[in-house]
Design a protein around this motif. Structure first.
Motif, PDB file in Angstrom:
ATOM      1  N   ASN A   1      32.351   3.318  51.363  1.00 34.37           N
ATOM      2  CA  ASN A   1      31.200   3.889  50.724  1.00 34.37           C
ATOM      3  C   ASN A   1      29.722   3.278  51.314  1.00 34.37           C
ATOM      4  O   ASN A   1      28.984   2.770  50.632  1.00 34.37           O
ATOM      5  CB  ASN A   1      31.297   3.720  49.330  1.00 34.37           C
ATOM      6  CG  ASN A   1      30.280   4.747  48.495  1.00 34.37           C
ATOM      7  OD1 ASN A   1      29.980   5.750  49.071  1.00 34.37           O
ATOM      8  ND2 ASN A   1      29.694   4.098  47.287  1.00 34.37           N
TER       9      ASN A   1
ATOM     10  N   LYS B   1      33.416   5.889  55.113  1.00 37.68           N
ATOM     11  CA  LYS B   1      33.967   6.583  53.958  1.00 37.68           C
ATOM     12  C   LYS B   1      34.592   5.714  52.826  1.00 37.68           C
ATOM     13  O   LYS B   1      34.430   5.627  51.723  1.00 37.68           O
ATOM     14  CB  LYS B   1      34.945   7.714  54.117  1.00 37.68           C
ATOM     15  CG  LYS B   1      35.203   8.609  53.117  1.00 37.68           C
ATOM     16  CD  LYS B   1      36.358   9.737  53.178  1.00 37.68           C
ATOM     17  CE  LYS B   1      36.645  10.473  52.119  1.00 37.68           C
ATOM     18  NZ  LYS B   1      37.429  11.673  52.589  1.00 37.68           N
ATOM     19  N   ARG B   2      35.745   4.699  53.409  1.00 38.48           N
ATOM     20  CA  ARG B   2      36.148   3.812  52.655  1.00 38.48           C
ATOM     21  C   ARG B   2      35.590   2.915  51.956  1.00 38.48           C
ATOM     22  O   ARG B   2      35.605   2.328  50.973  1.00 38.48           O
ATOM     23  CB  ARG B   2      37.539   2.988  53.604  1.00 38.48           C
ATOM     24  CG  ARG B   2      38.689   4.058  53.827  1.00 38.48           C
ATOM     25  CD  ARG B   2      39.627   3.249  54.917  1.00 38.48           C
ATOM     26  NE  ARG B   2      40.672   4.143  55.180  1.00 38.48           N
ATOM     27  CZ  ARG B   2      42.104   3.929  54.580  1.00 38.48           C
ATOM     28  NH1 ARG B   2      42.112   3.104  53.670  1.00 38.48           N
ATOM     29  NH2 ARG B   2      42.876   4.697  54.959  1.00 38.48           N
TER      30      ARG B   2
ATOM     31  N   ASP C   1      36.089   7.268  58.989  1.00 39.58           N
ATOM     32  CA  ASP C   1      36.960   6.587  57.973  1.00 39.58           C
ATOM     33  C   ASP C   1      36.492   5.333  57.266  1.00 39.58           C
ATOM     34  O   ASP C   1      36.449   5.222  56.083  1.00 39.58           O
ATOM     35  CB  ASP C   1      38.421   6.506  58.600  1.00 39.58           C
ATOM     36  CG  ASP C   1      39.143   6.029  57.551  1.00 39.58           C
ATOM     37  OD1 ASP C   1      39.745   6.833  56.581  1.00 39.58           O
ATOM     38  OD2 ASP C   1      39.965   4.924  57.741  1.00 39.58           O
TER      39      ASP C   1
ATOM     40  N   ASN D   1      38.773  -4.189  54.198  1.00 31.93           N
ATOM     41  CA  ASN D   1      39.560  -3.279  53.440  1.00 31.93           C
ATOM     42  C   ASN D   1      41.161  -3.565  53.830  1.00 31.93           C
ATOM     43  O   ASN D   1      42.011  -3.378  52.993  1.00 31.93           O
ATOM     44  CB  ASN D   1      39.327  -2.077  53.936  1.00 31.93           C
ATOM     45  CG  ASN D   1      39.879  -0.844  53.209  1.00 31.93           C
ATOM     46  OD1 ASN D   1      40.904  -0.324  53.900  1.00 31.93           O
ATOM     47  ND2 ASN D   1      39.219  -0.344  52.264  1.00 31.93           N
TER      48      ASN D   1
ATOM     49  N   TRP E   1      36.390  -2.991  57.871  1.00 32.11           N
ATOM     50  CA  TRP E   1      37.461  -2.469  58.266  1.00 32.11           C
ATOM     51  C   TRP E   1      38.563  -3.684  57.816  1.00 32.11           C
ATOM     52  O   TRP E   1      39.495  -3.491  57.181  1.00 32.11           O
ATOM     53  CB  TRP E   1      37.642  -1.980  59.607  1.00 32.11           C
ATOM     54  CG  TRP E   1      38.664  -1.093  59.689  1.00 32.11           C
ATOM     55  CD1 TRP E   1      39.728  -0.310  58.751  1.00 32.11           C
ATOM     56  CD2 TRP E   1      39.520  -0.963  61.073  1.00 32.11           C
ATOM     57  NE1 TRP E   1      40.819   0.152  59.393  1.00 32.11           N
ATOM     58  CE2 TRP E   1      40.705  -0.151  60.848  1.00 32.11           C
ATOM     59  CE3 TRP E   1      39.224  -1.350  62.425  1.00 32.11           C
ATOM     60  CZ2 TRP E   1      41.578   0.212  61.915  1.00 32.11           C
ATOM     61  CZ3 TRP E   1      40.400  -1.026  63.306  1.00 32.11           C
ATOM     62  CH2 TRP E   1      41.406  -0.401  62.984  1.00 32.11           C
TER      63      TRP E   1
END
Length: 328
Positions: A324, A321-322, A318, A177, A174
């Motif tokens: 992968n 998902k972001r 989330d 990202n 996270w």
């Protein structure tokens, strides 16, 4: 006729007594009237185990009944969590719950239980803050310089975690990202070997628990750039939250610990357990012992804890998902 009347009266009395007993149980007035089992889905010595045992001891005092700590380790906490999910919903089986088997693991792999269907939140008791750490010689004075340096060299740097899909891995993903870092993930079997390679400089950085990192920070073997909780942490004095240090509004995350019971447990009994946990969490001794294992004391009542778990579930879903992220 008198004998029949006598039998009728006896059965009526017995029925009334049973009904009253059932009513008392449903209302929680008679709870607990026998030993309670606290299932800890981790091996002895792990943080959830230590906190679970502290709570079990205090709850036993408050209940006036034995609360037995029962370690059911395996599958990243999922075996013990499943034991509680499938237990009778009568308040006599309590889960020392944590973010791994309740929030994270079911998002990455098939679980034998459905958290929303099979488990009921009672109270949150603590959070584990995470620290962004590097080797002391890493050429960045603060987290903004760290981000600028790593971002300017895509693919050059790597980060360690205690394993693919571990909470530490997801928190780091996270952070990466949000800051736009292009780095290589190197998973290890646990935080100790991961941090060993960060200390040596073989791996650039990690975002790991305060419990695992602070001893190395205090000894000067690791440099800390920020903590994952937006409000900071009493366990990491002088270390700024990543939310402000890295200009990441909303970056507020950690691993949680709490208490859950099987779904279907009567509300009066849930309330009785919740009330006892709240009383326990007001004890200075309990709070000190929880902090001593590297957890920030963070008590949440049932309603707030329920909302918090939903928020955590959505956040980690989330992140997965972001990034992968998949377990191989």
């Amino acid at each position: 006729m008198k004998r029949i009347a006598l039998f009728v009266a006896v059965f009526a009395f017995a029925g009334a007594a049973i009904a009253q007993q059932n009513s008392s149980i449903a209302s929680g007035q008679a709870y607990p009237n026998r030993p309670v089992r606290m299932v800890i889905p981790w091996p002895p010595g792990q943080a959830t185990d230590l906190v679970g045992r502290v709570l079990a001891q205090k709850l036993a005092e408050l209940f006036g009944q034995q609360v037995v700590a029962d370690n059911r380790a395996g599958a990243g906490g999922m075996i013990g969590t499943d034991v509680v999910a499938k237990a009778a919903p009568d308040g006599y089986t309590i889960l020392a719950a944590s973010s791994g088997p309740v929030t994270v693991n079911p998002l990455l792999q098939k679980a034998a239980y459905d958290v929303d269907r099979d488990l009921l939140p009672v109270a949150g008791v603590g959070q584990s803050p995470y620290l962004l750490v590097t080797n002391p010689q890493f050429p960045a004075a603060n987290v903004r310089e760290f981000v600028a340096l790593v971002k300017a060299n895509p693919g050059k740097y790597s980060f360690a975690s205690s394993g693919t899909g571990a909470t530490a891995h997801l928190i780091a993903e996270w952070f990466n990202n949000l800051t736009g870092l292009q780095v290589t993930h190197v998973p290890y079997k646990g935080s100790a070997p991961a941090l060993t390679d960060v200390i040596s400089g073989e791996i650039a950085y990690a975002i790991e628990t305060a419990a695992a990192t602070m001893p190395h920070v205090k000894s000067g073997r690791l440099k800390a750039y920020g903590v994952s909780l937006a409000k900071g942490s009493a366990l990491t004095p002088g270390i700024e939250p990543l939310a402000t240090a890295a200009n990441l509004p909303g970056f507020d995350i950690g691993a949680w610990l709490g208490v859950m019971v099987p779904a279907g447990t009567p509300k009066p009994i849930v309330d009785r357990i919740a009330s006892a946990v709240e009383t326990a969490m007001q004890s200075g001794d309990v709070r000190e012992r929880i902090a001593s294992v590297g957890l920030e004391v963070e008590y949440r009542r049932t309603e707030e804890f329920t909302r918090y778990l939903k928020e955590q579930q959505a956040r980690f879903a989330d992140i997965i998902k972001r990034g992968n992220i998949k377990l191989e």
